[in-house]
Design an enzyme around this catalytic site. Sequence first.
Site, PDB file in Angstrom:
ATOM      1  N   PRO A  13      75.642  36.368  71.671  1.00  0.00           N
ATOM      2  CA  PRO A  13      74.633  35.306  71.726  1.00  0.00           C
ATOM      3  C   PRO A  13      73.242  35.868  72.002  1.00  0.00           C
ATOM      4  O   PRO A  13      73.094  36.896  72.655  1.00  0.00           O
ATOM      5  CB  PRO A  13      75.108  34.432  72.891  1.00  0.00           C
ATOM      6  CG  PRO A  13      75.821  35.382  73.796  1.00  0.00           C
ATOM      7  CD  PRO A  13      76.472  36.383  72.881  1.00  0.00           C
ATOM      8  N   ASP A  14      72.240  35.179  71.493  1.00  0.00           N
ATOM      9  CA  ASP A  14      70.853  35.545  71.780  1.00  0.00           C
ATOM     10  C   ASP A  14      70.107  34.257  72.106  1.00  0.00           C
ATOM     11  O   ASP A  14      70.546  33.519  72.974  1.00  0.00           O
ATOM     12  CB  ASP A  14      70.252  36.316  70.605  1.00  0.00           C
ATOM     13  CG  ASP A  14      69.102  37.234  71.028  1.00  0.00           C
ATOM     14  OD1 ASP A  14      68.616  37.100  72.170  1.00  0.00           O
ATOM     15  OD2 ASP A  14      68.686  38.076  70.223  1.00  0.00           O
ATOM     16  N   GLY A  15      69.030  33.925  71.403  1.00  0.00           N
ATOM     17  CA  GLY A  15      68.245  32.740  71.721  1.00  0.00           C
ATOM     18  C   GLY A  15      69.005  31.446  71.496  1.00  0.00           C
ATOM     19  O   GLY A  15      69.926  31.385  70.680  1.00  0.00           O
ATOM     20  N   ALA A  27      71.828  31.369  68.561  1.00  0.00           N
ATOM     21  CA  ALA A  27      71.613  32.409  67.554  1.00  0.00           C
ATOM     22  C   ALA A  27      72.573  33.552  67.857  1.00  0.00           C
ATOM     23  O   ALA A  27      72.657  34.013  68.991  1.00  0.00           O
ATOM     24  CB  ALA A  27      70.168  32.902  67.610  1.00  0.00           C
ATOM     25  N   THR A  56      68.058  36.230  65.955  1.00  0.00           N
ATOM     26  CA  THR A  56      67.618  36.395  67.337  1.00  0.00           C
ATOM     27  C   THR A  56      67.331  35.119  68.108  1.00  0.00           C
ATOM     28  O   THR A  56      67.508  35.089  69.322  1.00  0.00           O
ATOM     29  CB  THR A  56      66.357  37.287  67.384  1.00  0.00           C
ATOM     30  OG1 THR A  56      65.351  36.717  66.540  1.00  0.00           O
ATOM     31  CG2 THR A  56      66.670  38.693  66.914  1.00  0.00           C
TER      32      THR A  56
END
Length: 109
Positions: A13-15, A27, A56
């Site tokens: 996971p990111d943003g 994201a 991202t």
Amino acid sequence: KLLYHLEKEEKMPDGMCIDAEGKLWVACIDGGRVIRIDPETGKRIQTVRLPTPRITSCCFGGKDYSEMYVTSAYDGLDEATLAKEPQAGEIFKITGLGVKGIPQNFYAA
């Protein structure tokens, strides 16, 4: 509390952002997608695949918050991968999701 355990192909996971229905959008960096999760059930309810792997962040915008904007990165990709992924590092606009975002909160300093 663990909300959701990512599938192997979703990578990391990111943003993230929240939509008007209270669902979580994540994201998936190196997973080439944004996923929508129901925080009440912990289930993935929607997947949007993108044409590059390093996704991202995501946020809603546009006149009525019906557009999602998704950022991507190209760092860490070698020349051969960049040749296969020419859209790496671009920003994508996604429409037709059937859900809207919410306005951002502003706080006084």
